[in-house]
Design an enzyme around this catalytic site. Structure first.
Site, PDB file in Angstrom:
ATOM      1  N   HIS A  97      66.960  20.842   8.272  1.00 52.87           N
ATOM      2  CA  HIS A  97      67.663  21.006   9.552  1.00 52.87           C
ATOM      3  C   HIS A  97      67.194  19.896  10.494  1.00 52.87           C
ATOM      4  O   HIS A  97      66.031  19.488  10.466  1.00 52.87           O
ATOM      5  CB  HIS A  97      67.352  22.391  10.137  1.00 52.87           C
ATOM      6  CG  HIS A  97      68.180  22.685  11.352  1.00 52.87           C
ATOM      7  ND1 HIS A  97      67.848  22.206  12.592  1.00 52.87           N
ATOM      8  CD2 HIS A  97      69.342  23.368  11.504  1.00 52.87           C
ATOM      9  CE1 HIS A  97      68.777  22.591  13.470  1.00 52.87           C
ATOM     10  NE2 HIS A  97      69.685  23.303  12.821  1.00 52.87           N
ATOM     11  N   GLU A 169      75.793  18.336   9.854  1.00 53.19           N
ATOM     12  CA  GLU A 169      75.572  18.693  11.256  1.00 53.19           C
ATOM     13  C   GLU A 169      75.174  17.444  12.033  1.00 53.19           C
ATOM     14  O   GLU A 169      73.995  17.053  12.023  1.00 53.19           O
ATOM     15  CB  GLU A 169      74.428  19.694  11.377  1.00 53.19           C
ATOM     16  CG  GLU A 169      74.639  21.008  10.683  1.00 53.19           C
ATOM     17  CD  GLU A 169      73.765  22.078  11.293  1.00 53.19           C
ATOM     18  OE1 GLU A 169      74.315  23.033  11.827  1.00 53.19           O
ATOM     19  OE2 GLU A 169      72.532  21.936  11.267  1.00 53.19           O
TER      20      GLU A 169
HETATM   21  C1  PEP Z   1      72.276  24.258  14.486  1.00 51.43           C
HETATM   22  O1  PEP Z   1      71.238  24.148  15.120  1.00 51.43           O
HETATM   23  O2  PEP Z   1      72.279  24.191  13.238  1.00 51.43           O
HETATM   24  C2  PEP Z   1      73.512  24.451  15.221  1.00 51.43           C
HETATM   25  C3  PEP Z   1      74.649  24.140  14.624  1.00 51.43           C
HETATM   26  O3  PEP Z   1      73.373  24.927  16.467  1.00 51.43           O
HETATM   27  P1  PEP Z   1      74.570  25.204  17.500  1.00 51.43           P
HETATM   28  O4  PEP Z   1      75.613  26.007  16.787  1.00 51.43           O
HETATM   29  O5  PEP Z   1      73.937  25.994  18.611  1.00 51.43           O
HETATM   30  O6  PEP Z   1      75.083  23.883  17.918  1.00 51.43           O
END
Ligand code: PEP
Length: 263
Positions: A97, A169
């Site tokens: 992450h 992400e």
């Molecule tokens: C994350 O931290 O993996 C994430 C997607 O957070 P958020 O949905 O709050 O942007």
């Protein structure tokens, strides 16, 4: 994509909730959230809550994920928890992450060890990858995606690739980042296509096509449908929205609608 694929909805609770609060919240979620056909709901509570929740959870409805694991199985690693210790308690583990990469300096050698440790211990790794704003602005998005992906998967043999999930992400889209902004559907589609292209180069087209690729970054119930309908996106990884039961359940309802459209 042709046939109906499973949709994954993953909630990363991060460092929120005491064990008692986590237990109450899971109870609340299980009353509100009704999983549907081909929808896999996964929650990732803090390490300290996992064992309690593993006794409470109905695994037909929700699966548990660890937010992190250590890449070794046992030994003198103060403060760490291994995949071997979590075996049987969780079915999934987040690996790499962006908060681990940037706040705890985890580089690709570490994520590679963690992915391997998860697989060795029958835990599905959810390998998180994504570029920072700086990297995107410098035109390095594809290079970062490739490096983090190939770096994280480099100990994984082809036969194990059906037990791996990737989550794209972009760091700049994660809601806890100052000035977070929403990724456009085109940006997400492009990145997800790159993920599959790099996986295909190493493991072949079939493996790349079958690989579940999730998207994460400021998901809420007004944008979840848009992201879930992007070609190549197999689910969502959410932080903030997963802490609000109504939001979580309406995102699962949206996933069910999207799933039905694919029939
Ligand atoms: C994350 O931290 O993996 C994430 C997607 O957070 P958020 O949905 O709050 O942007």
């Amino acid at each position: 994509m042709g046939d109906v694929r499973k949709i994954y909805i993953v909630g990363n609770w991060k460092m929120n909730f005491t064990p008692g609060e986590a237990s109450l919240y899971l109870h609340k979620l299980s009353k509100k959230v009704t999983p549907g056909k081909d929808i896999q709901i996964i929650v990732a509570p803090s390490m300290i809550s996992l064992q309690t929740l593993s006794l409470q959870v109905n695994r037909r409805e929700f699966k548990l994920a660890a937010q992190n694991i250590n890449g070794r199985d046992f030994g003198a690693f103060t403060g760490e928890v291994s995949a071997a210790q979590l075996r049987g308690i969780v079915d999934y583990a987040l690996v790499g992450h962006s908060e681990r990469r940037y706040l705890f300096y985890e580089h690709d050698k570490i994520t590679r060890e963690k992915v391997a440790a998860a697989l060795r211990n029958r835990i599905v790794p959810i390998l998180c990858i994504g570029e920072t704003l700086n990297e995107r602005e410098n035109g390095e998005t594809d290079m970062v995606i490739r490096d983090q992906l190939i770096g994280g998967l480099s100990e994984v043999v082809k036969e194990d690739m059906d037990k791996v999930i990737v989550a794209y992400e972009p760091v700049w889209a994660i809601s806890s980042n100052k000035d977070a902004k929403l990724a456009t559907p085109d940006e997400v589609e492009d990145a997800v296509r790159q993920v599959r292209k790099h996986v295909a180069e190493v493991y072949g087209e079939k493996v790349a096509e079958a690989l579940p690729v999730l998207y994460g970054g400021s998901i809420n119930n007004s944008n979840a449908g848009t992201y879930l309908r992007i070609e190549g996106v197999d689910g969502l990884l959410m932080g903030g929205a997963s802490l609000i039961a109504d939001e979580f359940s309406s995102i699962v309802d949206i996933a069910k609608e999207v799933r039905d459209e694919r029939d």
